[in-house]
Motif scaffolding. Structure first.
Motif, PDB file in Angstrom:
ATOM      1  N   ALA A 230       0.658  -1.222   0.116  1.00  0.00           N
ATOM      2  CA  ALA A 230      -0.018  -0.022  -0.173  1.00  0.00           C
ATOM      3  C   ALA A 230       0.660   1.525   0.133  1.00  0.00           C
ATOM      4  O   ALA A 230       0.770   2.177  -0.374  1.00  0.00           O
ATOM      5  CB  ALA A 230      -1.025  -0.138   1.126  1.00  0.00           C
ATOM      6  N   LEU A 231       1.409   1.315   0.533  1.00  0.00           N
ATOM      7  CA  LEU A 231       3.171   2.423   0.438  1.00  0.00           C
ATOM      8  C   LEU A 231       3.627   2.631  -0.783  1.00  0.00           C
ATOM      9  O   LEU A 231       3.245   3.655  -1.323  1.00  0.00           O
ATOM     10  CB  LEU A 231       3.679   1.889   1.679  1.00  0.00           C
TER      11      LEU A 231
ATOM     12  N   TRP B 177      -1.667   3.999   5.395  1.00  0.00           N
ATOM     13  CA  TRP B 177       0.075   3.077   5.685  1.00  0.00           C
ATOM     14  C   TRP B 177       0.166   3.237   6.666  1.00  0.00           C
ATOM     15  O   TRP B 177       0.154   2.599   7.662  1.00  0.00           O
ATOM     16  CB  TRP B 177       0.243   3.119   4.175  1.00  0.00           C
TER      17      TRP B 177
END
Length: 175
Positions: free
Chosen positions: A90-91, A127
């Motif tokens: 997700a980052l 995140w």
């Protein structure tokens, strides 16, 4: 049968393919990733599927952003997203969305640019909250999210001619 692709001689049924036989558009691209006519001189494309360390990904993406090539930086982030640990995807996806949002804004696509910048900012905030990691690999996700929202607001407000190089965020040490 008619010809496609101008003077390249490609038929309408011929597709560009990579060495593994997968469909890949071989048209040259400009610095913002826009396709150019076959035979034109373009900017070297980022190789796909490169596995880098997180620090290498950040450094390479920053060089590309600084050179006004956010589309290419997006490809570096996409490689990190696809090859990195599941907990970090997700980052890297959020960072890729910021880069492609800047790409669209620089191409004059205010709606798409703002939407992707906001989506990337949201992914970075989520995140960080979930991972509890305020500065992964020396980056400042909160600062990058604020940069993205600020640029999205300017683009939506009618900011003309977004210069990808001048607008490039600082991945490490603030934006």
């Amino acid at each position: 049968m008619g010809e496609a692709g101008g003077s390249s001689g490609r038929s309408a049924r011929t597709r560009d393919r990579d060495v593994a036989g997968r469909a890949r558009n071989a048209r040259p691209r400009d610095g913002l990733g826009r396709p150019l006519p076959y035979g034109a001189e373009g900017v070297a494309r980022q190789p796909e599927g490169v596995v880098r360390t997180p620090s290498q990904s950040v450094a390479e993406a920053q060089e590309l952003l600084d050179a006004g090539k956010p589309f290419h930086a997006h490809e570096v982030f996409e490689d990190a997203w696809k090859s990195g640990p599941k907990g970090e995807r997700a980052l890297w996806r959020g960072l890729a969305q910021l880069a492609v949002g800047l790409t669209h804004a620089a191409r004059g696509n205010a709606t798409g640019g703002a939407r992707l910048l906001r989506r990337g900012a949201g992914a970075l905030r989520e995140w960080t909250a979930r991972a509890g990691e305020p500065r992964p690999y020396g980056m400042d996700p909160a600062g990058l999210a604020a940069w993205a929202v600020g640029l999205a607001e300017r683009v939506e407000g009618g900011a003309a001619d977004v210069d990808a190089r001048a607008e490039a965020p600082r991945l490490r040490g603030g934006s």
